[in-house]
Design an enzyme around this catalytic site. Structure first.
Site, PDB file in Angstrom:
ATOM      1  N   ARG A   9       3.506  12.865 -12.205  1.00  0.00           N
ATOM      2  CA  ARG A   9       3.836  12.683 -13.401  1.00  0.00           C
ATOM      3  C   ARG A   9       5.588  12.093 -13.298  1.00  0.00           C
ATOM      4  NH1 ARG A   9       0.176  12.143 -15.046  1.00  0.00           N
ATOM      5  NH2 ARG A   9      -1.224  13.775 -16.081  1.00  0.00           N
ATOM      6  N   LYS A  12       4.730   6.613 -12.049  1.00  0.00           N
ATOM      7  CA  LYS A  12       4.008   5.550 -11.222  1.00  0.00           C
ATOM      8  C   LYS A  12       3.225   4.754 -12.107  1.00  0.00           C
ATOM      9  CE  LYS A  12       1.600   8.644  -8.662  1.00  0.00           C
ATOM     10  NZ  LYS A  12       2.202   9.754  -9.711  1.00  0.00           N
ATOM     11  N   SER A  13       2.587   5.199 -12.758  1.00  0.00           N
ATOM     12  CA  SER A  13       1.577   4.320 -13.568  1.00  0.00           C
ATOM     13  C   SER A  13       2.295   3.436 -14.487  1.00  0.00           C
ATOM     14  CB  SER A  13       0.630   5.103 -14.532  1.00  0.00           C
ATOM     15  OG  SER A  13      -0.230   5.958 -13.841  1.00  0.00           O
ATOM     16  N   HIS A  47      -4.252   7.343 -20.707  1.00  0.00           N
ATOM     17  CA  HIS A  47      -3.934   6.280 -19.723  1.00  0.00           C
ATOM     18  C   HIS A  47      -4.485   4.818 -20.251  1.00  0.00           C
ATOM     19  CE1 HIS A  47      -2.172   7.374 -15.820  1.00  0.00           C
ATOM     20  NE2 HIS A  47      -2.656   8.346 -16.104  1.00  0.00           N
TER      21      HIS A  47
END
Length: 181
Positions: A9, A12-13, A47
């Site tokens: 959390r 990064k994404s 996501h």
């Protein structure tokens, strides 16, 4: 090859998706998660929803070297999300879900690291830019159970290989990316 690492959390994404979206319109997103329960299904759905709808998505975690060699289209960037999940899935497959106290982790790691070596080779051979997301697991306490300790070791060594081979490495902390290589 660009590696983006950080804690769970950490952002990064979002960071990697921002890096990619600023430079590329065509993206192959390789998602390594599998649905194991309702909570994981919800995570995967979140996501999916945050990614641009026009990005192509492949959901797989085995033999990513072959995926990169065979599936990448001209002009496409690649995002692999994430190595830690890939390793967890491969470790579970290779161990057959056996009791961790009975596992030969050296032998299991050898197979997992071969997958990482093959992935690195494919990334170095493709013309496509490849962005790899992975979790930095080594910034916490040593886990109390054998399986978790070995997993942290395996992931740490895989991350080190990826970082050595990468052109760039980013560390993301609290949503802020810092280029460290």
């Amino acid at each position: 090859m660009i590696v983006v690492t950080g804690g769970a959390r950490s952002g990064k994404s979002a960071h990697v998706e921002g890096l990619v979206a600023r430079q590329y319109s065509q993206v192959l997103y390789i998602a390594t998660s599998t649905v194991t329960d309702d909570e994981m299904a919800a995570r995967i759905a979140r996501h999916r929803a945050q990614r641009p709808a026009h990005w192509r998505t492949l959901e797989c975690y085995r033999d990513l070297d072959a995926v990169i060699r065979q599936q990448v289209q001209p002009g496409e960037a690649v995002v692999i999300e994430c190595i830690t999940t890939l390793l967890a899935n491969l470790l579970y497959d290779a161990s057959g879900g056996a009791d961790p106290d009975t596992l030969d982790f050296d032998a299991l790691e050898k197979g997992l690291q071969q997958q990482i070596d093959a992935l690195i080779a494919a990334c170095q051979q493709t013309r496509a830019p490849v962005y790899i997301v992975t979790n930095e697991l080594g910034m916490s306490i040593t886990p109390e159970n054998r399986l978790a300790r070995h997993f942290v070791d395996i992931a740490g060594r895989a991350n080190q290989k990826l970082a050595r081979a990468a052109e760039e490495v980013w560390l993301v902390v609290s949503g802020i990316g810092v280029k460290i290589k």
